[in-house]
Design an enzyme around this catalytic site. Structure first.
Site, short mmCIF file in Angstrom:
data_model
loop_
_atom_site.label_atom_id
_atom_site.label_comp_id
_atom_site.label_asym_id
_atom_site.label_seq_id
_atom_site.Cartn_x
_atom_site.Cartn_y
_atom_site.Cartn_z
N HIS A 191 0.83 -1.20 0.00
CA HIS A 191 0.00 0.00 0.00
C HIS A 191 0.87 1.26 0.00
CE1 HIS A 191 -2.91 -2.93 1.65
NE2 HIS A 191 -3.83 -2.16 1.11
N ASP A 263 -4.40 -6.32 -7.79
CA ASP A 263 -4.68 -5.68 -6.51
C ASP A 263 -4.97 -4.21 -6.81
OD1 ASP A 263 -4.98 -5.32 -3.80
OD2 ASP A 263 -3.01 -6.10 -3.25
#
Length: 494
Positions: A191, A263
Site C-alpha cells: 500500500h 490488486d
C-alpha cells in the site's frame, strides 16, 4: 474519421470498459455508475470504509440495483478473520481467519468455513471474492499479511488454499487466490511502497508458488497479482505491471487459464510514480484481465483510465487482441457464475474452527469472580482497517491501555491496573506483540507484579513471556474472541 474508425473506437472503448472495477461512495449506486454499467463496465469493488456495506440488507438492495443496469462482477475483500467487510467491519467476523484455520489444520473444516462465507456473500449479490490469501508468511514482521496467511509452511498453505477455493466456489462465488506471486516474505507494505521479494525462481518454486499451484488445481476462477518487486523475475517492476510475472510465470509456467485481476491500483506499489491510468495500461499489457482501481477511484478515474487505454491502443502500445483476450476470459467467468446455485450458511463452522484453534500454555486459574481484562492498543494495517477486536464485549469494566501504560480510561496506568485488579484475576490482551514493543513492555510489567496474569495473544503467537499462562487465538475476529472468552470463563459455552 470513417465509419470503420468509429466502430473500431467504440469497440475498443467497450473492451476497455469491461476490464474496470471502480468504486463509489455510499450504499446506493450513483447515476454515473449505472450509466457505465449499461455501457459494459466490468464491475465494481465494494469497500466498507466508503459506506458500501452499512448492513447486509442494504448491500443486497445495492447489488440488485446494479444488476438492473448491467451484468457486473461485484467484488469484495471478505477473508473472514481480521479482514472483513460483510458486516464484520462493525462487529468482527463470525469466521476466524486463515491463521486459525491453519493452526487447526483440518482442510475439510476450512472448506466448510469458506463455503459458509461464500454463501453469505451470494445471499447479498457478491459474486467474486478477493480471497483466499495463499501467501506463505515466512516473515514474522510482515506488516500486511500475518494472520491473513494459513501459515509459514508451503504445503500447509497449499492444502488449505485449495480447500478455501473449493468451499467458496461450492457456494457459487468465484474465489480469487492472492497475492501472486506471494506477499509473505517481505516486511514492507505494498500500500505504501514496492516491497522487495528476494527470491529466485528455484526458491519461488518450492515456497511461494506451491499454494498457487494448489489453488489453480482446485479450479480457482481468479488470481490476484501483488505489487511486488522480484528482481530475479521482474527486474525492478512490480509483478502487477510485469509481463514476465503475469504472462511468463502465471500463464506459461503455472498454466493458469482463468481471470487475472490486479490488486488495487491506487496502492503506491503499483501507481505511486506513474498514476492509475498508466498503471492500468501497463497491467493490461502485462496480461491482467480485470483492474481493481481502488477505494476512492470513481467517475473521474474511470474516464481518465479509458482515455489512457484508448491512447495506448492508438499508439500501438496495447493491442486490441489483448483486450479481446481479457473479454473472452471474463465472459467465461460470467458463464460459470450463471451455472451455480448458492449453498447454505453454516456459521457454526466458524465458531468450531475458532474454538479448535486456541492454544493454551499453562493451567488456567480458577477465578472466584470475573477477572480484570486489560486490552492493549494495536494499530491494524491498511488491509485490516479499524475492525473491532478484543474481549471487552464480555468484560464491561475492561481497561484500555497503550503499550506504555498510558490511560485510555480510569485506571489505565500500570499502577492503576494493579490497584483495580486487587483481589481478582488479571488478563492482558495483546495483538501481534512481536511487532509492538509497548505491548511487550506492558505485559512484562504486569507479570513482574502479578505473575498470575494470563496473557492472551490475538495476533500471531511469536512473542511469548516464558512464565505466563498464555492463550493464542491466531486471530482477532469475533469468533476468536468468543472462543477465548469461553475458556477464561467470561462467556458461557454452548
Amino acid at each position: 474519421m470513417t465509419t470503420d474508425d468509429i466502430a473500431t473506437t467504440a469497440e475498443i472503448a467497450r473492451l476497455a470498459r469491461g476490464t474496470l472495477l471502480p468504486s463509489f461512495p455510499g450504499a446506493t449506486a450513483p447515476r454515473w455508475l449505472l450509466d457505465e454499467l449499461e455501457a459494459g463496465l466490468g464491475g465494481v469493488t465494494l469497500f466498507a470504509l466508503v459506506g458500501n456495506v452499512p448492513s447486509q440488507e442494504s448491500l443486497a438492495a445495492l447489488t440488485a440495483q446494479m444488476r438492473k443496469a448491467g451484468d457486473p462482477f461485484v467484488t469484495i475483500d471478505e477473508e473472514g478473520g481480521d479482514v472483513t467487510r460483510l458486516g464484520g467491519h462493525a462487529t468482527g467476523s463470525p469466521y476466524p481467519g486463515n491463521a486459525a484455520l491453519g493452526a487447526v489444520d483440518d482442510p475439510e473444516l476450512t472448506r466448510r468455513v469458506y463455503r459458509s462465507l461464500g454463501a453469505e456473500l451470494a445471499e447479498v449479490g457478491v459474486n467474486l471474492n478477493f480471497a483466499p490469501s495463499v501467501d506463505v508468511n515466512t516473515a514474522d514482521d510482515n506488516p500486511v499479511i500475518g494472520t491473513r496467511s494459513f501459515g509459514s509452511d508451503p504445503e500447509l498453505v497449499a492444502r488449505h488454499g485449495a480447500a478455501a477455493v473449493t468451499g467458496t466456489q461450492e457456494a457459487g462465488v468465484a474465489a480469487c487466490a492472492k497475492h501472486f506471486p506471494g506477499h509473505g516474505s517481505t516486511v514492507e507494505d505494498s500500500h505504501l511502497s514496492i516491497p522487495l521479494v528476494d527470491a529466485d525462481l528455484e526458491l519461488l518454486d518450492r515456497r511461494e508458488l506451491v499454494p498457487f499451484r494448489a489453488a489453480i488445481a482446485a479450479g480457482a476462477r481468479a488470481v490476484m497479482t501483488g505489487h511486488l518487486d522480484l528482481p530475479a523475475i521482474t527486474g525492478g517492476v512490480p509483478a502487477t505491471l510485469s509481463h514476465a510475472a503475469i504472462t511468463g510465470l502465471l500463464r506459461e509456467r503455472l498454466g493458469y487459464r482463468g481471470v487475472i485481476v490486479t490488486d488495487a491500483l491506487d496502492m503506491a506499489g503499483a501507481s505511486g510514480a506513474i498514476g492509475i491510468p498508466e498503471a492500468s495500461v501497463r497491467a493490461l499489457i502485462a496480461g491482467a484481465d480485470l483492474l481493481c482501481l481502488g477505494s476512492h477511484e470513481h467517475a473521474e478515474t474511470v474516464a481518465a483510465t479509458l482515455d489512457a487505454i484508448g491512447e495506448a491502443v492508438r499508439t500501438g502500445r496495447l493491442s486490441p487482441g489483448r483486450l479481446a483476450d481479457a473479454a473472452r476470459r471474463t465472459a467465461r467467468l460470467r458463464e460459470w457464475l450463471a451455472g451455480h446455485a448458492p449453498a447454505a450458511v453454516d456459521r457454526a463452522a466458524g465458531l468450531e474452527a475458532a474454538r479448535r484453534a486456541v492454544r493454551v500454555f499453562g493451567a488456567l486459574p480458577g477465578w472466584a469472580g470475573a477477572p480484570l481484562v486489560v486490552e492493549t492498543e494495536s494499530t491494524g494495517n491498511i488491509a485490516v482497517g479499524p475492525t473491532p477486536w478484543g474481549l471487552h464485549p464480555w468484560a464491561p469494566d475492561a481497561v484500555r491501555a497503550d503499550g506504555a501504560g498510558a490511560a485510555y480510561g480510569a485506571g489505565g496506568t500500570v499502577a492503576g491496573i494493579l490497584d483495580r485488579a486487587k483481589g481478582r484475576g488479571l488478563v492482558v490482551v495483546l495483538r501481534d506483540a512481536h511487532r509492538h514493543a509497548g505491548q511487550r513492555a506492558l505485559a512484562t510489567a504486569l507479570l513482574t507484579a502479578r505473575p498470575d496474569t494470563v496473557v492472551v495473544e490475538m495476533g500471531l503467537p511469536v512473542w511469548r513471556p516464558g512464565s505466563a499462562v498464555y492463550l493464542a487465538t491466531y486471530g482477532a475476529a469475533a469468533a476468536n474472541a468468543q472462543a477465548a472468552a469461553e475458556l477464561l470463563g467470561l462467556a458461557p459455552t454452548g
